[in-house]
Design an enzyme around this catalytic site. Structure first.
Site, PDB file in Angstrom:
ATOM      1  N   GLY A   1      34.103 -35.889   6.805  1.00 19.36           N
ATOM      2  CA  GLY A   1      34.890 -34.978   5.991  1.00 19.36           C
ATOM      3  C   GLY A   1      34.567 -33.508   6.089  1.00 19.36           C
TER       4      GLY A   1
ATOM      5  N   GLU B   1      29.483 -40.198   8.983  1.00 24.21           N
ATOM      6  CA  GLU B   1      30.646 -40.556   9.807  1.00 24.21           C
ATOM      7  C   GLU B   1      31.485 -39.329  10.135  1.00 24.21           C
ATOM      8  OE1 GLU B   1      32.664 -43.049   6.998  1.00 24.21           O
ATOM      9  OE2 GLU B   1      31.580 -44.835   7.586  1.00 24.21           O
TER      10      GLU B   1
ATOM     11  N   GLY C   1      33.859 -36.867  12.133  1.00 30.56           N
ATOM     12  CA  GLY C   1      34.823 -36.910  13.231  1.00 30.56           C
ATOM     13  C   GLY C   1      35.200 -35.491  13.602  1.00 30.56           C
ATOM     14  N   ARG C   2      36.003 -34.902  12.713  1.00 31.41           N
ATOM     15  CA  ARG C   2      36.558 -33.576  12.972  1.00 31.41           C
ATOM     16  C   ARG C   2      35.492 -32.531  13.308  1.00 31.41           C
ATOM     17  NH1 ARG C   2      41.493 -32.048  10.751  1.00 31.41           N
ATOM     18  NH2 ARG C   2      41.259 -33.744   9.263  1.00 31.41           N
TER      19      ARG C   2
ATOM     20  N   CYS D   1      63.854 -33.324  19.699  1.00 37.32           N
ATOM     21  CA  CYS D   1      65.017 -33.142  18.829  1.00 37.32           C
ATOM     22  C   CYS D   1      64.680 -33.482  17.386  1.00 37.32           C
ATOM     23  CB  CYS D   1      66.168 -34.009  19.328  1.00 37.32           C
ATOM     24  SG  CYS D   1      66.543 -33.653  21.044  1.00 37.32           S
TER      25      CYS D   1
ATOM     26  N   TYR E   1      42.167 -35.563  15.932  1.00 36.49           N
ATOM     27  CA  TYR E   1      43.469 -36.020  15.442  1.00 36.49           C
ATOM     28  C   TYR E   1      44.603 -35.360  16.232  1.00 36.49           C
ATOM     29  CZ  TYR E   1      40.182 -37.430  11.882  1.00 36.49           C
ATOM     30  OH  TYR E   1      39.081 -37.975  11.260  1.00 36.49           O
TER      31      TYR E   1
HETATM   32  C1  LIG Z   1      38.630 -40.496   8.950  1.00 33.53           C
HETATM   33  C2  LIG Z   1      37.327 -40.994   8.435  1.00 33.53           C
HETATM   34  C3  LIG Z   1      36.146 -40.349   8.780  1.00 33.53           C
HETATM   35  C4  LIG Z   1      36.105 -39.075   9.596  1.00 33.53           C
HETATM   36  O1  LIG Z   1      36.589 -37.988   8.868  1.00 33.53           O
HETATM   37  P1  LIG Z   1      36.418 -36.502   9.425  1.00 33.53           P
HETATM   38  O2  LIG Z   1      37.076 -35.668   8.403  1.00 33.53           O
HETATM   39  O3  LIG Z   1      37.090 -36.452  10.743  1.00 33.53           O
HETATM   40  O4  LIG Z   1      34.969 -36.226   9.511  1.00 33.53           O
HETATM   41  C5  LIG Z   1      34.964 -40.885   8.324  1.00 33.53           C
HETATM   42  N1  LIG Z   1      34.938 -42.008   7.577  1.00 33.53           N
HETATM   43  C6  LIG Z   1      36.054 -42.662   7.227  1.00 33.53           C
HETATM   44  C7  LIG Z   1      35.962 -43.895   6.418  1.00 33.53           C
HETATM   45  C8  LIG Z   1      37.297 -42.185   7.648  1.00 33.53           C
HETATM   46  O5  LIG Z   1      38.399 -42.816   7.272  1.00 33.53           O
END
Ligand SMILES: *Cc1c(COP(=O)(O)O)cnc(C)c1O
Length: 424
Positions: free
Chosen positions: A239, A275, A277-278, A346, A375
């Protein structure tokens, strides 16, 4: 901080010039920087170096094998949300015991596959899922390690479509119901429920919602232990945001985030799982597109490019803002005008940027849509029978095409005619 910079008047990914890549691969394409991926992982790992913490990259942000293998080589575990992502993580060389399986709707087949692989843990999001996992694990004669995903009902102050920790969101079990569920789970065979999971949303740019969530996690861990539950791991989710507006919206530094975790959870002697990601992959990737036409609209200019919403869905799905950079530095000094950068699809929602003061791009110009590594490609589609956008991974002066552009024959060849429509 990222490694897309101007050298000799043109934008480069590390030491590779983007016009050269465009000439060799064609446009549009995603381009990722290894040095940027490594930097973000390392900054986060260093921030947590004094704690018992494991970084599990959230595969859904970018699941390209090149990106996953880069992460795996750095020692990352992975957070997956489907059997497909689990297979991708394993194919990229990630050990099963560093993989966490999350998501509200795991099927029994997916559970069985993950159990046979021997993953570290499941993040379970409901009582029926707990019962199903118990049944599958007991049937296989194995024990599934579980963290219950608890919904703390905190407002992550992010876009509604990426907020996950409010009570009205579909994610997790209600905070107040959690003690009952931990006790119920203890009676089920095949389960070792010894973790707590929270993930309150994405693109969070303020530490306050994390502080609220971690306090609640702490209280819950202490309550559960008092009730006789063993809590060995705390999965604090992902997050952390990234700066989509250059330096104007800097998210918290990983050091500050790590300090918060240490202050609120550090004395619990539980292993911390992250966890992200971004924050790892967001600004490690860009989308490079070529201008097809420029046309004057009523009151603004439309710059029509060869990338579209099927290649990068975020602007229309999340009202997301991506900086738009000219690949040729000289273009930045062309007169600016109000414009939309739009694609050929379109749909009115087909835009990459709207109402921006940008230089007057001309046909054949290359444009970089910044901070598109997370994403982006993972959400791409073939809508309008457009070919899936290719992905390129740069490392220093080298590059590899880590997902080639398919051919039209390959795309159309995925369809089959039923017997009654076949000619032969
Ligand atoms: C999407 C997600 C993440 C990653 O979120 P980011 O904002 O990309 O860090 C981590 N844990 C869970 C459970 C998710 O659904």
């Amino acid at each position: 901080m990222h490694h897309f910079t101007y050298k000799d008047g043109v934008l480069h990914a590390e030491d590779v010039s983007l016009p050269r890549l465009a000439a060799e691969v064609g446009t549009p394409f995603y381009c990722y920087s290894t040095a940027t991926l490594e930097r973000h992982y390392t900054v986060l790992a260093d921030a947590f170096s004094g704690q018992d913490a494991v970084i599990c990259f959230a595969v859904k942000a970018n699941s390209n094998q090149g990106v996953l293998a880069t992460m795996a080589r750095l020692g990352a575990g992975m957070d997956v949300v489907s059997e497909g992502e689990l297979r991708r993580a394993r194919a990229a060389g990630v050990a099963a015991d560093k993989i966490i399986f999350a998501g509200v709707g795991k099927s029994r087949d997916e559970m069985a596959y993950a159990l046979r692989e021997g993953i570290f843990s499941f993040n379970v999001e409901s009582e029926p899922e707990l019962i199903a996992l118990s049944d599958v694990a007991a049937g296989l004669g194995v024990t599934a390690r579980v963290a219950l995903r608890v919904n703390p009902d905190v407002d992550a102050k992010t876009h509604a479509k990426i907020s996950t920790g409010k009570s009205e969101n579909k994610f997790g079990v209600p905070y107040l119901d959690a003690p009952r569920l931990y006790t119920a789970a203890r009676a089920l065979p095949g389960l070792d429920v010894s973790g707590i999971h929270m993930h309150i949303g994405s693109q969070i740019t303020d530490l306050a919602p994390f502080r609220d969530a971690f306090r609640l996690m702490r209280d819950l861990a202490l309550d559960l232990r008092r009730d006789g539950h063993e809590i060995h791991h705390l999965d604090i989710g992902g997050g952390l945001g990234v700066p989509y507006h250059g330096d104007a919206d800097l998210p918290p530094h990983p050091d500050a985030y790590a300090r918060l975790v240490k202050d609120l959870l550090g004395d619990l002697e539980a292993r911390i799982y992250l966890e992200p990601g971004r924050m790892i992959v967001g600004n490690a990737g860009i989308l490079v597109t070529r201008v097809l036409y420029a046309k004057a609209g009523a009151g603004k200019r439309f710059t029509i490019v060869d990338a579209a919403m099927n290649d990068l869905l975020r602007p229309t799905l999340y009202e997301a803002y991506h900086e738009v950079w000219p690949v040729a530095a000289a273009r930045a000094s062309s007169p600016k005008s109000l414009q939309d950068i739009v694609g050929p699809v379109c749909e009115t929602g087909d835009y990459l940027a709207t109402d921006r003061e940008l230089p007057a791009f001309e046909p054949d110009d290359l444009i970089a849509v910044m901070t598109a590594g997370a994403y982006g490609a993972v959400m791409s589609s073939t809508y309008n029978t457009r070919l899936l956008v290719p992905e390129i991974l740069v490392c220093g002066a080298e590059y590899g095409v880590v997902r080639p552009r398919p051919s039209y024959d390959e795309l159309i060849g995925l369809d089959r005619l039923p017997r009654w429509l076949s000619k032969a």
